[in-house]
Design an enzyme around this catalytic site. Structure first.
Site, PDB file in Angstrom:
ATOM      1  CG  ASP A 272     -39.248   0.514  -9.021  1.00  0.00           C
ATOM      2  OD1 ASP A 272     -38.867   1.065  -7.970  1.00  0.00           O
ATOM      3  OD2 ASP A 272     -40.212   0.939  -9.684  1.00  0.00           O
TER       4      ASP A 272
ATOM      5  CG  HIS B  68     -38.653   4.053  -4.393  1.00  0.00           C
ATOM      6  ND1 HIS B  68     -39.698   4.908  -4.620  1.00  0.00           N
ATOM      7  CD2 HIS B  68     -38.510   3.998  -3.035  1.00  0.00           C
ATOM      8  CE1 HIS B  68     -40.169   5.350  -3.463  1.00  0.00           C
ATOM      9  NE2 HIS B  68     -39.456   4.819  -2.487  1.00  0.00           N
TER      10      HIS B  68
ATOM     11  CG  HIS C 148     -43.630   3.534 -12.811  1.00  0.00           C
ATOM     12  ND1 HIS C 148     -44.412   3.478 -11.692  1.00  0.00           N
ATOM     13  CD2 HIS C 148     -42.385   3.222 -12.394  1.00  0.00           C
ATOM     14  CE1 HIS C 148     -43.665   3.178 -10.640  1.00  0.00           C
ATOM     15  NE2 HIS C 148     -42.433   3.017 -11.038  1.00  0.00           N
TER      16      HIS C 148
END
Lengths: 306, 306
Positions: A66, A64, A270
């Protein structure tokens, strides 16, 4: 024998001004290792005065954006700064191709070895076996194949007492044997117990990184007893079903994993951008279940051993 | 009819803490257009409070990383924020593939149209023809195919004087004819000269963006008379041979182009990281040749028309 974790990005998929996307530096006995590399990581390395050319090992948990959009820029900068030292990137399959293609687009020919090591699915895997530590990868449960990482010191050795060295002046051979646990016997045949002539070592420490994952008891076996566990906590418990649907965890769930794995300390991170003003609710929720919980902040450094 | 240029990144290939890689927003009559998109552009859009969802047109000058590494992250964020509006990316061939591959890696399926338009080599090319402005691309001279962009208002129309409207109350048809330049004739046959019943329009303005390029007189024809010229000035004149070898310009050379193209104002930027402490020498060098020169700074906004 320093061991510390320096958080560079504690946000999630939508970076905010205060929290960048995922990136951390694990300082393992003088070797800085980068875990995940969201967009802007190279800038945060600079801001945190971390010498980026010293990084030789890089771990990407999953693909992903990020967690990897900053990799190509970081590598590009290392190249422009004249790097010759090899770099090892432990990452899911597919990343190498897209990174190399971007350099091809810009006619960039790296002057250092960029080695990709593909992470293995469905098992705990020993990635690095150094004299003083191991690094492992292990599967977690996310919407695409994702790995956690465990950085674990090997048991440390005793240290000879200064007074013993000064009075007996053992040779190199004896020093090695004593460090390995033997008693000392002098030329007159006198025996000195190992425990009397050495300082016991400090306890070996370990760091487990789990991001991104939904609540998964399957990971407990991999991280059991870790000194510090970083576990994602994207949401609070009231959004438990949303967390599950998106393969993320709540702060309460992160704390349950910490408790069941009997780790010493938990760091949650996160955080979803919806908590951009304040993550206190997430921290309190986790602390209710597992008291020794701290919250990740960009720039925060946690020392596991000095 | 506002026209402004908002600099987001004024650094070059090696971003510094103070200067990010290339990115600018050209606000053209209420439409923000992004020119280049180095790593971290989405964060700088946030920091500068620019509404990123309003951006529908994006221009990438060339495929060196400091001009496009931020694109995939920006698109990802727009997607996560629920974008449905189409986006048009004018870029060199090859960018589309590498962007789409990164979304494939992360199993991301964009919910909006992402349209790539490939820039044409060796000619000035009309990219956008709107009611009030044109946008063109044109070739510059760099180590890989690179384009400049020209944002140019069409000639503005006169505005009817308030006093005339109040006293004569012309209908919509007449208003249109007057705006197009006709005199007004009332029912009694009296003629009112267009210049007497209208305010003259302000002069149409234009903005030319040239980064990266070596000193190239070939670009003068494309940018002649621009209201503002952004021209890279990676080095000072003492590094002229290094600039030439790397297909970059010195500040003095940027100013010579400004002078020969008879632009109204020059903004220099894309400064090498070697000038990270101070770019005054570059600014002074340019001003010696072309007085009306300013230096780009991250966050600086230049208004061409209000």
């Amino acid at each position: 024998m320093k061991f510390s974790v320096h958080v560079l990005g504690s946000g999630s998929a939508l970076p905010t001004v205060k929290r960048g996307p995922s990136a951390q530096v694990v300082n393992l006995h003088g070797k800085p290792m980068l875990v995940d590399c969201g967009e802007g990581t190279q800038l945060r390395l600079r801001q945190n005065k971390i010498k980026m050319q010293q990084i030789t090992h890089l771990f990407i948990s999953h693909l992903h954006g990020d967690h990897f959009f900053g990799l190509v820029g970081l590598i590009s900068t290392l190249h422009l700064l004249g790097r010759t030292k090899p770099m090892y990137v432990y990452a899911p399959e597919g990343l190498e191709k897209v990174i190399r293609e971007q350099f091809k687009l810009s006619s960039t020919y790296l002057q250092f070895e960029l080695n990709f090591v593909v992470l293995k699915k469905n098992q705990m895997d020993l990635l690095i076996d150094e004299e003083n530590y191991h690094v492992y990868s292990f599967p977690v449960e996310h919407s695409i194949p994702t790995w956690g990482f465990l950085f674990k010191e090997k048991p440390l050795r005793v240290k000879l007492k200064k007074s013993f060295i000064e009075s007996h002046r053992p040779d190199v051979g004896w020093i090695k044997r004593i460090i390995d646990g033997e008693d000392y016997v002098n030329e007159a045949g006198e025996r000195f117990l190992n425990t009397d002539i050495t300082h016991p070592p400090r306890e070996a420490v370990s760091y487990a990184y789990c991001s991104d994952t939904r609540y998964a008891e399957s990971i407990i076996e991999y991280i059991k007893g870790a000194t510090l566990l970083y576990h994602e906590a994207s949401f609070a418990n009231d959004l438990r079903s949303q967390a599950k649907a998106r393969f993320h965890s709540t702060a309460g769930q992160a704390a349950m994993i910490a408790q069941k794995a009997a780790v010493k300390q938990l760091m949650i991170g996160h955080f979803s951008a919806r908590y951009k003003k304040d993550i206190t609710c997430l921290l309190l929720e986790a602390q209710t279940v597992f008291e020794n919980t701290i919250a990740a902040e960009d720039g925060k450094c946690v020392v596991l051993a000095d």
